[in-house]
Design a protein around this motif. Structure first.
Motif, short mmCIF file in Angstrom:
data_model
loop_
_atom_site.label_atom_id
_atom_site.label_comp_id
_atom_site.label_asym_id
_atom_site.label_seq_id
_atom_site.Cartn_x
_atom_site.Cartn_y
_atom_site.Cartn_z
N VAL A 283 0.83 -1.20 0.00
CA VAL A 283 0.00 0.00 0.00
C VAL A 283 0.87 1.25 0.00
CG1 VAL A 283 -1.69 1.32 1.33
CG2 VAL A 283 -1.95 -1.15 1.11
N GLN A 284 1.86 1.27 0.90
CA GLN A 284 2.69 2.47 1.02
C GLN A 284 3.68 2.62 -0.14
OE1 GLN A 284 4.48 2.32 4.94
NE2 GLN A 284 2.52 1.83 5.90
N GLY A 285 4.22 1.50 -0.61
CA GLY A 285 5.24 1.56 -1.66
C GLY A 285 4.68 1.65 -3.06
N LYS A 286 3.40 1.28 -3.25
CA LYS A 286 2.80 1.29 -4.59
C LYS A 286 1.62 2.26 -4.70
CE LYS A 286 4.95 -2.18 -6.85
NZ LYS A 286 5.48 -2.11 -8.23
N LEU A 287 0.60 2.05 -3.89
CA LEU A 287 -0.66 2.77 -4.06
C LEU A 287 -0.61 4.21 -3.55
CD1 LEU A 287 -3.01 -0.15 -3.00
CD2 LEU A 287 -2.61 0.67 -5.32
N LEU A 288 0.21 4.46 -2.52
CA LEU A 288 0.27 5.79 -1.93
C LEU A 288 1.48 6.59 -2.42
CD1 LEU A 288 -0.89 5.12 1.75
CD2 LEU A 288 -2.22 5.90 -0.21
N GLN A 289 1.97 6.25 -3.56
CA GLN A 289 3.06 7.01 -4.18
C GLN A 289 2.49 8.07 -5.13
OE1 GLN A 289 6.49 6.87 -3.51
NE2 GLN A 289 5.59 5.73 -1.79
N PRO A 290 3.11 9.25 -5.19
CA PRO A 290 2.63 10.29 -6.11
C PRO A 290 2.50 9.76 -7.54
CG PRO A 290 4.30 11.19 -4.64
CD PRO A 290 4.28 9.69 -4.42
N GLN A 291 1.41 10.11 -8.20
CA GLN A 291 1.10 9.76 -9.59
C GLN A 291 0.78 8.28 -9.79
OE1 GLN A 291 4.22 11.19 -12.16
NE2 GLN A 291 4.01 13.32 -11.49
N ALA A 292 0.80 7.46 -8.72
CA ALA A 292 0.52 6.02 -8.89
C ALA A 292 -0.89 5.78 -9.42
CB ALA A 292 0.71 5.30 -7.56
N LEU A 293 -1.85 6.61 -9.01
CA LEU A 293 -3.25 6.40 -9.41
C LEU A 293 -3.72 7.44 -10.42
CD1 LEU A 293 -4.90 5.53 -5.96
CD2 LEU A 293 -3.92 3.97 -7.65
N ASN A 294 -2.77 8.11 -11.09
CA ASN A 294 -3.16 9.16 -12.02
C ASN A 294 -3.90 8.65 -13.25
OD1 ASN A 294 -2.06 11.01 -10.32
ND2 ASN A 294 -0.63 11.90 -11.80
N HIS A 295 -3.86 7.35 -13.48
CA HIS A 295 -4.62 6.78 -14.60
C HIS A 295 -6.11 6.73 -14.30
CE1 HIS A 295 -3.62 3.51 -11.82
NE2 HIS A 295 -4.73 2.92 -12.22
N SER A 387 -8.31 -1.67 -14.05
CA SER A 387 -7.36 -0.56 -14.19
C SER A 387 -6.14 -0.75 -13.30
CB SER A 387 -8.07 0.76 -13.86
OG SER A 387 -7.21 1.85 -14.07
N LEU A 388 -6.35 -1.17 -12.07
CA LEU A 388 -5.22 -1.38 -11.16
C LEU A 388 -4.33 -2.52 -11.64
CD1 LEU A 388 -6.95 -0.89 -7.67
CD2 LEU A 388 -5.43 0.70 -8.86
N ARG A 389 -4.93 -3.58 -12.14
CA ARG A 389 -4.13 -4.71 -12.64
C ARG A 389 -3.32 -4.29 -13.87
NH1 ARG A 389 -8.40 -9.79 -12.01
NH2 ARG A 389 -7.96 -10.20 -9.80
N ARG A 390 -3.94 -3.52 -14.73
CA ARG A 390 -3.25 -3.10 -15.96
C ARG A 390 -2.01 -2.26 -15.64
NH1 ARG A 390 -7.01 0.03 -18.20
NH2 ARG A 390 -8.14 -1.71 -19.11
N ASN A 391 -2.05 -1.58 -14.50
CA ASN A 391 -0.93 -0.73 -14.10
C ASN A 391 -0.06 -1.36 -13.02
OD1 ASN A 391 -1.22 2.21 -15.41
ND2 ASN A 391 -3.27 1.37 -15.04
N ASP A 392 -0.16 -2.69 -12.88
CA ASP A 392 0.69 -3.47 -11.97
C ASP A 392 0.56 -3.00 -10.52
OD1 ASP A 392 1.75 -5.02 -14.06
OD2 ASP A 392 3.22 -3.46 -14.52
N LEU A 393 -0.67 -2.69 -10.12
CA LEU A 393 -0.91 -2.23 -8.75
C LEU A 393 -1.65 -3.26 -7.92
CD1 LEU A 393 -1.82 1.51 -9.47
CD2 LEU A 393 0.31 0.60 -8.53
N MET A 394 -1.77 -4.46 -8.44
CA MET A 394 -2.34 -5.58 -7.69
C MET A 394 -1.27 -6.65 -7.52
SD MET A 394 -5.44 -5.31 -6.60
CE MET A 394 -6.99 -4.44 -6.80
N PRO A 454 1.31 6.27 6.62
CA PRO A 454 1.92 7.56 6.25
C PRO A 454 1.83 7.74 4.73
CG PRO A 454 3.61 5.91 6.70
CD PRO A 454 2.29 5.27 7.07
N PHE A 455 1.76 8.97 4.27
CA PHE A 455 1.71 9.21 2.83
C PHE A 455 2.46 10.49 2.50
CE2 PHE A 455 -2.00 11.19 4.67
CZ PHE A 455 -2.10 12.42 4.02
N PRO A 456 3.02 10.60 1.31
CA PRO A 456 3.82 11.78 0.94
C PRO A 456 2.98 13.05 0.93
CG PRO A 456 4.12 9.96 -0.61
CD PRO A 456 2.97 9.60 0.26
N GLU A 457 3.60 14.17 1.26
CA GLU A 457 2.90 15.44 1.30
C GLU A 457 2.34 15.82 -0.07
OE1 GLU A 457 5.22 18.55 2.95
OE2 GLU A 457 5.46 17.58 4.92
N GLY A 458 3.05 15.48 -1.11
CA GLY A 458 2.61 15.88 -2.45
C GLY A 458 1.66 14.92 -3.13
N LEU A 459 1.11 13.98 -2.36
CA LEU A 459 0.27 12.95 -2.98
C LEU A 459 -0.92 13.57 -3.71
CD1 LEU A 459 -0.35 9.92 -3.34
CD2 LEU A 459 -1.68 10.03 -1.22
#
Length: 462
Positions: A283-295, A387-394, A454-459
């Motif tokens: 969750v922290q290393g993939k989903l809560l990274q900036p631009q990870a869910l921009n698709h 959508s999440l699978r297509r972007n390797d987030l699962m 925790p999540f990045p300030e610029g998320l």
């Protein structure tokens, strides 16, 4: 042969049980027929022993099928377990043949029944439209014509009657979308049955049809290389839907005792948990990274963030209204409530959940909820998953959107949150006394802060 006397053959003065091995089970049972003397000339006792033998056979075949499924995934085989099943089947057959009559002989009934009561019964049977005392059985009323026979209907026609009349009371508080989803799921099972046995009149559906459908479902859940198989729970849903239609259709017309062709047919799931949770690292290393869910569209991104820190069901979040989102307070929170024309899963699902971490920031950007997502709620989970699978987030193919809910519960458990609080936040019923109403909102918030990611300030600026 009538359904009442199925599998019964009389030779001289003795009744015998005679049943061909149903086609789906011939690969497991090498006999062509099951033949056993019932050791009685009384038809009532023969039927009781027949019912017990029929159940023993069904249990036996289902067990052999389950062993075959396990053989496919276990190189060591299941010989010892197969021997146990054989011995249990033999014991069940012996027990079935030894059943004594549970029914009183006619002479005993007439002897114990006062003449006046007997005349009362006959009068009720002769005039079936009048009120019947509690001691007049359904069979007697049916004999006298006290109930109207169900209208002639095929399986799919019977489902329409079921939807429009029989199940109407359970759909009153569902939204249009919920009614659509409910109907589609049930009709899908009925159509599958009709494809396998034919869209025949419902009163012509037999136990053989039930076994044929069971066998077809068995092939669908059987693991085979290069072919996608369905889960045992999905197959059980189909069986449950057709079983419920048959039972409630005949109960509606007053035939409560009609044997159900799909009774006691089910599959045992071999998976302890079919929906794995996400790890904190993922969750922290993939989903809560900036631009990870921009698709994803903005509302869909915010929905994911809220799911992560509330453990809610997707339907609960997308149906939040502005009145359910309380932000202008010391402890911001959301209220999961039913609305007019919209049910929630269970009464225990009504709950208040503090907003912490990424969920609080997401809801501040959606103070009126998610109206755009609400319009496509029936396709939303599938869209998000794809959508999440297509972007390797699962992490795996077994992870689904519901995995966020499993992760939330796992994190609460591992952080040592009180069991009663966990149940309340998840919307689970509990037998524990409800002292203190689950704690104040500030207490709940402080407990949830123990597990907040925790999540990045610029998320939210990406």
């Amino acid at each position: 042969m009538t359904t009442e006397n199925r599998y019964l053959i009389k030779r001289n003065v003795t009744w015998h049980y005679f049943q061909r091995i149903p086609t789906p089970f011939r690969k497991y049972d090498k006999r062509s027929h099951v033949k056993k003397s019932l050791r009685t000339g009384a038809i009532a006792l023969a039927r009781e022993r027949r019912d017990a033998l029929e159940k023993a056979n069904l249990d036996y075949w289902a067990s052999l099928a389950a062993i075959d499924l396990q053989d496919a995934s276990s190189p060591n085989g299941c010989d010892d377990l197969r021997a146990v099943i054989e011995r249990r089947y033999e014991a069940s057959c012996i027990q079935a043949i030894s059943i004594s009559s549970r029914s009183n002989p006619l002479e005993s009934v007439l002897r114990d029944l006062a003449l006046s009561k007997l005349l009362d019964r006959l009068e009720v049977i002769a005039k079936p439209d009048g009120p019947a005392p509690y001691w007049v059985s359904t069979h007697e009323r049916n004999f006298g014509g006290g109930f109207h026979a169900p209208p002639p209907a095929t399986l799919t026609q019977a489902f329409e009657i079921y939807y429009e009349k029989i199940a109407a009371h359970s759909l009153v508080h569902k939204s249009k979308q919920q009614r659509h989803e409910w109907r589609a799921a049930k009709l899908r099972s009925i159509n599958r049955l009709a494809d396998i046995v034919g869209d025949k009149p419902i009163d012509e559906v037999t136990r053989e049809d039930g076994l044929k459908f069971y066998g077809w479902l068995l092939e669908r859940i059987r693991p085979r290389k290069g072919r996608k198989h369905v889960s045992a729970s999905a197959a059980n849903n189909d069986l449950g839907n057709v079983r419920r239609l048959y039972r409630e259709y005949y109960e509606y017309f007053g035939y409560e005792d009609r044997p159900n062709p799909f009774r006691k047919l089910s599959f045992k799931s071999l998976n302890v948990s079919e929906v794995p949770p996400f790890t904190d690292e993922w969750v922290q290393g993939k989903l809560l990274q900036p631009q990870a869910l921009n698709h994803l569209p903005p509302e869909a991104r915010s929905l994911i963030y809220v799911l992560i820190e509330t453990g809610c069901r997707t339907s609960e979040i997308i149906n939040l209204t502005q009145q359910d989102i309380i932000l202008d307070t010391d402890v911001p929170f959301i209220k999961v409530r039913p609305h007019r024309g919209r049910e929630i899963k269970t009464p225990a699902s009504m709950r208040d959940i503090p907003l912490v971490g990424v969920a609080l920031e997401a809801m501040r950007r959606a103070p009126r909820g998610f109206p755009k997502l609400r319009k496509s709620s029936d396709r939303l989970s599938g869209y998000l998953l794809k959508s999440l699978r297509r972007n390797d987030l699962m992490p795996t193919q077994n992870h689904v959107i519901y995995s966020f809910r499993h992760s939330f519960e796992k994190r609460m458990l591992e952080a040592g949150l009180d069991y009663g609080l966990r149940c309340r936040l998840m919307g689970h019923a509990t037998d524990r006394p409800d002292y203190g109403g689950g704690g104040s909102m500030s207490f709940r918030r402080d407990e949830l802060l123990k597990i907040a990611h925790p999540f990045p300030e610029g998320l939210f600026n990406s």
